[in-house]
Design a protein around this motif. Structure first.
Motif, mmCIF file in Angstrom:
data_model
loop_
_atom_site.group_PDB
_atom_site.id
_atom_site.type_symbol
_atom_site.label_atom_id
_atom_site.label_comp_id
_atom_site.label_asym_id
_atom_site.label_seq_id
_atom_site.Cartn_x
_atom_site.Cartn_y
_atom_site.Cartn_z
ATOM 1 N N PRO A 146 98.885 -4.081 -123.789
ATOM 2 C CA PRO A 146 98.404 -3.684 -125.119
ATOM 3 C C PRO A 146 98.074 -2.189 -125.153
ATOM 4 O O PRO A 146 97.696 -1.621 -124.131
ATOM 5 N N GLU A 147 98.242 -1.585 -126.322
ATOM 6 C CA GLU A 147 98.112 -0.123 -126.360
ATOM 7 C C GLU A 147 96.765 0.393 -126.868
ATOM 8 O O GLU A 147 96.487 1.579 -126.789
ATOM 9 N N VAL A 148 95.951 -0.501 -127.407
ATOM 10 C CA VAL A 148 94.675 -0.045 -127.983
ATOM 11 C C VAL A 148 93.730 0.472 -126.888
ATOM 12 O O VAL A 148 93.627 -0.134 -125.815
ATOM 13 N N THR A 149 93.070 1.592 -127.143
ATOM 14 C CA THR A 149 92.082 2.101 -126.182
ATOM 15 C C THR A 149 90.697 2.138 -126.848
ATOM 16 O O THR A 149 90.604 2.019 -128.067
ATOM 17 N N LYS A 198 87.196 -6.655 -133.941
ATOM 18 C CA LYS A 198 86.998 -7.634 -132.869
ATOM 19 C C LYS A 198 88.274 -7.780 -132.014
ATOM 20 O O LYS A 198 88.208 -7.761 -130.790
ATOM 21 N N THR A 199 89.411 -7.890 -132.710
ATOM 22 C CA THR A 199 90.666 -8.017 -131.963
ATOM 23 C C THR A 199 90.951 -6.746 -131.175
ATOM 24 O O THR A 199 91.398 -6.794 -130.019
ATOM 25 N N MET A 200 90.645 -5.605 -131.803
ATOM 26 C CA MET A 200 90.871 -4.320 -131.115
ATOM 27 C C MET A 200 90.067 -4.257 -129.818
ATOM 28 O O MET A 200 90.559 -3.797 -128.790
ATOM 29 N N LEU A 201 88.812 -4.714 -129.889
ATOM 30 C CA LEU A 201 87.952 -4.689 -128.703
ATOM 31 C C LEU A 201 88.572 -5.487 -127.559
ATOM 32 O O LEU A 201 88.620 -5.020 -126.417
ATOM 33 N N ALA A 202 89.050 -6.685 -127.901
ATOM 34 C CA ALA A 202 89.640 -7.544 -126.863
ATOM 35 C C ALA A 202 90.895 -6.892 -126.286
ATOM 36 O O ALA A 202 91.130 -6.924 -125.074
ATOM 37 N N LYS A 203 91.695 -6.277 -127.158
ATOM 38 C CA LYS A 203 92.922 -5.632 -126.673
ATOM 39 C C LYS A 203 92.586 -4.424 -125.805
ATOM 40 O O LYS A 203 93.234 -4.195 -124.780
ATOM 41 N N ALA A 204 91.578 -3.655 -126.224
ATOM 42 C CA ALA A 204 91.228 -2.445 -125.476
ATOM 43 C C ALA A 204 90.737 -2.813 -124.076
ATOM 44 O O ALA A 204 91.106 -2.174 -123.095
ATOM 45 N N VAL A 205 89.941 -3.879 -123.993
ATOM 46 C CA VAL A 205 89.448 -4.299 -122.685
ATOM 47 C C VAL A 205 90.628 -4.700 -121.790
ATOM 48 O O VAL A 205 90.687 -4.350 -120.608
ATOM 49 N N ALA A 206 91.590 -5.413 -122.360
ATOM 50 C CA ALA A 206 92.765 -5.823 -121.579
ATOM 51 C C ALA A 206 93.527 -4.582 -121.125
ATOM 52 O O ALA A 206 93.953 -4.476 -119.967
ATOM 53 N N ASN A 207 93.667 -3.626 -122.015
ATOM 54 C CA ASN A 207 94.386 -2.400 -121.687
ATOM 55 C C ASN A 207 93.703 -1.659 -120.538
ATOM 56 O O ASN A 207 94.329 -1.314 -119.541
ATOM 57 N N GLU A 208 92.387 -1.465 -120.678
ATOM 58 C CA GLU A 208 91.674 -0.661 -119.681
ATOM 59 C C GLU A 208 91.632 -1.335 -118.321
ATOM 60 O O GLU A 208 91.402 -0.683 -117.311
ATOM 61 N N THR A 209 91.781 -2.648 -118.285
ATOM 62 C CA THR A 209 91.706 -3.338 -116.993
ATOM 63 C C THR A 209 93.100 -3.726 -116.499
ATOM 64 O O THR A 209 93.220 -4.505 -115.564
ATOM 65 N N ASP A 210 94.136 -3.208 -117.169
ATOM 66 C CA ASP A 210 95.520 -3.565 -116.829
ATOM 67 C C ASP A 210 95.735 -5.066 -116.825
ATOM 68 O O ASP A 210 96.456 -5.609 -115.989
ATOM 69 N N ALA A 211 95.061 -5.734 -117.740
ATOM 70 C CA ALA A 211 95.200 -7.190 -117.806
ATOM 71 C C ALA A 211 96.185 -7.559 -118.911
ATOM 72 O O ALA A 211 96.384 -6.804 -119.862
ATOM 73 N N THR A 212 96.786 -8.736 -118.772
ATOM 74 C CA THR A 212 97.641 -9.250 -119.841
ATOM 75 C C THR A 212 96.736 -9.789 -120.947
ATOM 76 O O THR A 212 95.731 -10.448 -120.666
ATOM 77 N N PHE A 213 97.098 -9.483 -122.182
ATOM 78 C CA PHE A 213 96.310 -9.943 -123.333
ATOM 79 C C PHE A 213 96.994 -11.200 -123.884
ATOM 80 O O PHE A 213 98.172 -11.164 -124.232
ATOM 81 N N ILE A 214 96.262 -12.301 -123.908
ATOM 82 C CA ILE A 214 96.863 -13.536 -124.437
ATOM 83 C C ILE A 214 96.011 -14.012 -125.600
ATOM 84 O O ILE A 214 94.843 -14.357 -125.427
ATOM 85 N N LYS A 215 96.613 -13.994 -126.774
ATOM 86 C CA LYS A 215 95.844 -14.367 -127.965
ATOM 87 C C LYS A 215 96.264 -15.741 -128.468
ATOM 88 O O LYS A 215 97.455 -16.056 -128.519
ATOM 89 N N MET A 216 95.269 -16.538 -128.802
ATOM 90 C CA MET A 216 95.554 -17.842 -129.395
ATOM 91 C C MET A 216 94.801 -17.903 -130.713
ATOM 92 O O MET A 216 93.625 -17.558 -130.774
ATOM 93 N N ALA A 217 95.490 -18.309 -131.778
ATOM 94 C CA ALA A 217 94.818 -18.391 -133.077
ATOM 95 C C ALA A 217 94.278 -19.802 -133.265
ATOM 96 O O ALA A 217 95.040 -20.771 -133.246
ATOM 97 N N GLY A 218 92.973 -19.913 -133.447
ATOM 98 C CA GLY A 218 92.348 -21.222 -133.627
ATOM 99 C C GLY A 218 92.976 -21.996 -134.773
ATOM 100 O O GLY A 218 93.197 -23.205 -134.686
ATOM 101 N N SER A 219 93.331 -21.278 -135.845
ATOM 102 C CA SER A 219 93.878 -21.978 -137.014
ATOM 103 C C SER A 219 95.246 -22.575 -136.693
ATOM 104 O O SER A 219 95.626 -23.611 -137.239
ATOM 105 N N GLU A 220 95.987 -21.961 -135.780
ATOM 106 C CA GLU A 220 97.287 -22.517 -135.383
ATOM 107 C C GLU A 220 97.084 -23.802 -134.590
ATOM 108 O O GLU A 220 97.849 -24.755 -134.729
ATOM 109 N N LEU A 221 96.037 -23.771 -133.766
ATOM 110 C CA LEU A 221 95.791 -24.941 -132.917
ATOM 111 C C LEU A 221 95.575 -26.206 -133.731
ATOM 112 O O LEU A 221 96.035 -27.272 -133.364
#
Ligand code: ATP
Length: 411
Positions: A146-149, A198-221
């Motif tokens: 993810p690219e968000v910082t 909120k989504t940006m925060l989660a993406k930024a954390v994934a970016n800064e830790t070189d982690a894969t960002f996996i998003k699941m939408a509750g409404s889809e579930l």
């Protein structure tokens, strides 16, 4: 719409030409008092109506959710084992029950052995389902990079710091946690109005830790078929385990983790099953290595307390709408690549954008840019922002002000 019968009458001013100056003055004074009184009464009525509107909207949301659940309520998944002259032999997932069922002529031509289908309570085939991988793809978004910082996020510095402590430190510094002997928070729940980052925060954390960002939408579930929601939750955690380090982000968690209602429809039971799966995945979370989990909701008031227990979403972070300084920073972020004329003073503009969310401000800057283009200019002027404000505030998707939609939540 008919006018409510109990609205106060419009005060009338009766001035008699024969009145003396003093009498006229007195009549005018009384008239003025009456107007003030009627105004106060109307204000009360307006408050009452707005409160009622917020309540009704809450009810509509709840009904929509139940309706959605009901629509998919009684469908189960099965696989077509064999097609015979008498119909199809299907095997229901979960209990492996095999049944011979009639097929409607339209389905007969479409079906092949091996297809996944949705069946109702009486085993009648309703639809052919997409490939399993499609179902996953619809519900999950995987972003390896993810690219968000953090620098892209304005106005919520405290929240950025808290998320970094709760999510980033345990990923980057797992050893320190182990040595000191403390368990990092299991899950972080971000709550606040829509479009606050909120989504940006989660993406930024994934970016800064070189982690894969996996998003699941509750409404889809909750739109899935019986058993599928729980399986998707399982898949989600398995995938995160395979891809560690990973940040799981469950958006709109209220869709799967709303307080129990008294309704006993099978749709609600299915939502419950999905939530149970989520809770059990979180309870077995300690062995999952470098996987962190963040959830978000705009409806904190609706959440079932079971998901907030220790070991589950035990770190709550409120992400509010930004204040004037935050709005100024967000304006700067979103205009960083725009040419902005000298007559635009961001502090001044930000002060006027009361109740705008980050997403509203992002929309405002784009609109302002469009006005400049329409006028065949390259630099965006203050007047463009003014026109953009008018447009954003009059459109339905514009900012929702305090006495509006969120009146019924705690925000
Ligand atoms: N704090 C912020 N700083 C900068 N931009 C922001 C901020 N908040 C929102 N935005 C802008 O709004 C967009 C949507 O934000 P985001 O998806 O993170 O909001 P959200 O809180 O997750 O909303 P929702 O609850 O509706 O999912 C972002 O892509 C960004 O352009």
């Amino acid at each position: 719409m008919s006018r409510s019968p109990s609205l106060p009458d419009r005060p009338r001013l009766d001035l008699d030409p024969d009145m003396s100056e003093a009498e006229r003055l007195e009549a005018l004074r009384k008239h003025f008092e009456r107007i003030v009184q009627v105004n106060a009464e109307l204000d009360d009525r307006l408050d009452e109506a707005q409160g009622r509107r917020a309540d009704l909207r809450g009810e509509v949301d709840e009904l929509k959710r139940r309706n959605e659940a009901l629509k998919t309520a009684s469908l189960y998944i099965a696989t077509v084992e064999e097609l015979t002259d008498d119909g199809a032999v299907i095997k229901q997932h979960g209990n492996n029950q095999e049944v011979l069922t009639d097929l409607s002529p339209t389905l007969e031509d479409d079906l092949e052995a091996g297809d996944r289908v949705a069946i109702n309570d009486s085993f009648s085939v309703q639809t052919v389902l997409d490939d399993e991988t499609d179902a996953r793809a619809q519900a999950m978004e995987v972003d390896a990079d993810p690219e968000v910082t953090y620098d892209d996020i304005g106005g919520i510095d405290d929240q950025v710091r808290e998320v970094r402590e709760a999510v980033e430190d345990p990923l980057v510094n797992a050893d320190a946690f182990r040595k000191v002997g403390i368990t990092p928070p299991s899950g972080v729940l971000l709550h606040g109005p829509p479009g606050t980052g909120k989504t940006m925060l989660a993406k930024a954390v994934a970016n800064e830790t070189d982690a894969t960002f996996i998003k699941m939408a509750g409404s889809e579930l909750v739109r899935k078929f019986i058993g599928e929601g729980a399986r998707l939750v399982r898949d989600l955690f398995d995938l995160a385990g395979e891809r560690e380090p990973a940040v799981i982000f469950i958006d709109e968690i209220d869709a799967v983790a709303a307080k129990r209602t008294d309704s006993k429809t099978s749709g609600d039971a299915e939502v419950q099953r999905t939530m149970m799966q989520l809770l059990s995945e979180m309870d077995g979370f300690d062995d999952r290595g470098e996987v962190r989990i963040i959830a978000a909701t705009n409806r904190f008031d609706m959440l079932d307390e079971a998901i907030l227990r220790p070991g589950r979403f035990d770190r709550l972070i409120e992400v509010p709408k930004p204040g004037p300084e935050g709005r100024e920073r967000i304006l700067e972020i979103h205009t960083a690549d725009m040419s902005v004329a000298d007559d635009v003073d961001f502090a001044d503009l930000a002060a006027e954008l009361d109740d705008y969310s980050g997403a509203d401000i992002a929309a405002l800057t784009t609109e302002a840019g469009m006005f400049a283009i329409r006028d065949e200019r390259t630099a965006v002027r203050r007047e463009d922002f003014e026109q953009a404000r008018e447009k954003v505030e009059t459109s339905n998707e514009g900012p929702v002000f305090n006495d509006g939609e969120f009146g019924r939540y705690q925000y």
